[in-house]
Design an enzyme around this catalytic site. Sequence first.
Site, PDB file in Angstrom:
ATOM      1  N   HIS A   1      36.643  39.362  35.609  1.00 29.22           N
ATOM      2  CA  HIS A   1      37.178  39.216  36.965  1.00 29.22           C
ATOM      3  C   HIS A   1      38.630  39.677  36.942  1.00 29.22           C
ATOM      4  O   HIS A   1      39.167  39.980  35.869  1.00 29.22           O
ATOM      5  CB  HIS A   1      37.081  37.756  37.431  1.00 29.22           C
TER       6      HIS A   1
ATOM      7  N   HIS B  43      37.470  32.878  45.072  1.00 26.67           N
ATOM      8  CA  HIS B  43      38.740  32.833  44.332  1.00 26.67           C
ATOM      9  C   HIS B  43      39.093  34.213  43.799  1.00 26.67           C
ATOM     10  O   HIS B  43      40.251  34.582  43.680  1.00 26.67           O
ATOM     11  CB  HIS B  43      38.655  31.846  43.167  1.00 26.67           C
TER      12      HIS B  43
ATOM     13  N   HIS C  10      40.469  40.029  33.330  1.00 32.42           N
ATOM     14  CA  HIS C  10      40.090  39.054  32.305  1.00 32.42           C
ATOM     15  C   HIS C  10      38.627  39.236  31.923  1.00 32.42           C
ATOM     16  O   HIS C  10      37.750  39.125  32.785  1.00 32.42           O
ATOM     17  CB  HIS C  10      40.298  37.620  32.821  1.00 32.42           C
TER      18      HIS C  10
END
Length: 260
Positions: A94, A64, A119
């Site tokens: 990430h 992701h 983040h």
Amino acid sequence: MSHGWGYADHNGPQKWCENFPIANGPRQSPIDIQTKGASYDDTLKPLKLKYDPTTSLDILNNGHSFQVTFADDNDSSMLTEGPISGKYRLKQFHFHWGASDGKGSEHTVDGKCYPAELHLVHWNTKYASFGEAANKPDGLAVVGVFLQIGEDNPKLQKILDAMDAIKSKGKQTSFTNFDPTCLLPKSLEYWTYPGSLTTPPLYESVTWIVCKQPISVSSEQMKKFRSLLFTAEEEKACCMVNNYRPPQPLKDRKVCASFK
């Protein structure tokens, strides 16, 4: 996660509510931060971030995004003050990014998108672990930092140099002696609001702290982010781009600003 969520049409943000009904909940993230609607709050303290580079462990392509994970068994990498009370330990950081430089951030400011957003995810030590904190209303605090196209950012280089080793989903390599303080903007003025994880399971457990000042990244450096793959080695290659959730309705929430 189970349920095979992602960012494509068939499993992307528009579909997440099918398996995660909280996707339509009262405190979902990200949001469009409307600067005129944000109220200055003089009780908000400056952020205190203290990170220990020896706590960085590894870097992983999870299909992701990629994330850098930190040892969180003691208080050596911490977020305190700002809008939160108590101590929050750094668990991982990430990024989210787009297919081109015009979009990619999750939060937007007065409708403006940035090409990427960092983040830094922290959990409240009043709980026993990240896993226990993850679904509590005061369980997590995430610091969001926008990336803006400009000069090459040498502080990102160590991360970009690790990309070749984690090109496909499931790849992981050690990533040690890294202090994420170097990824923060000079000014730590911020907006804050109660929100959620921006990926399934979308728990409404996050105190969001979004820095007003972006950090720099060059177009060339952004290309390196986009060289990663959503897919595992044996699968048909699919570039990791547009791994962001669009802004969600503010509903009954207030955005506060640490600055006038």
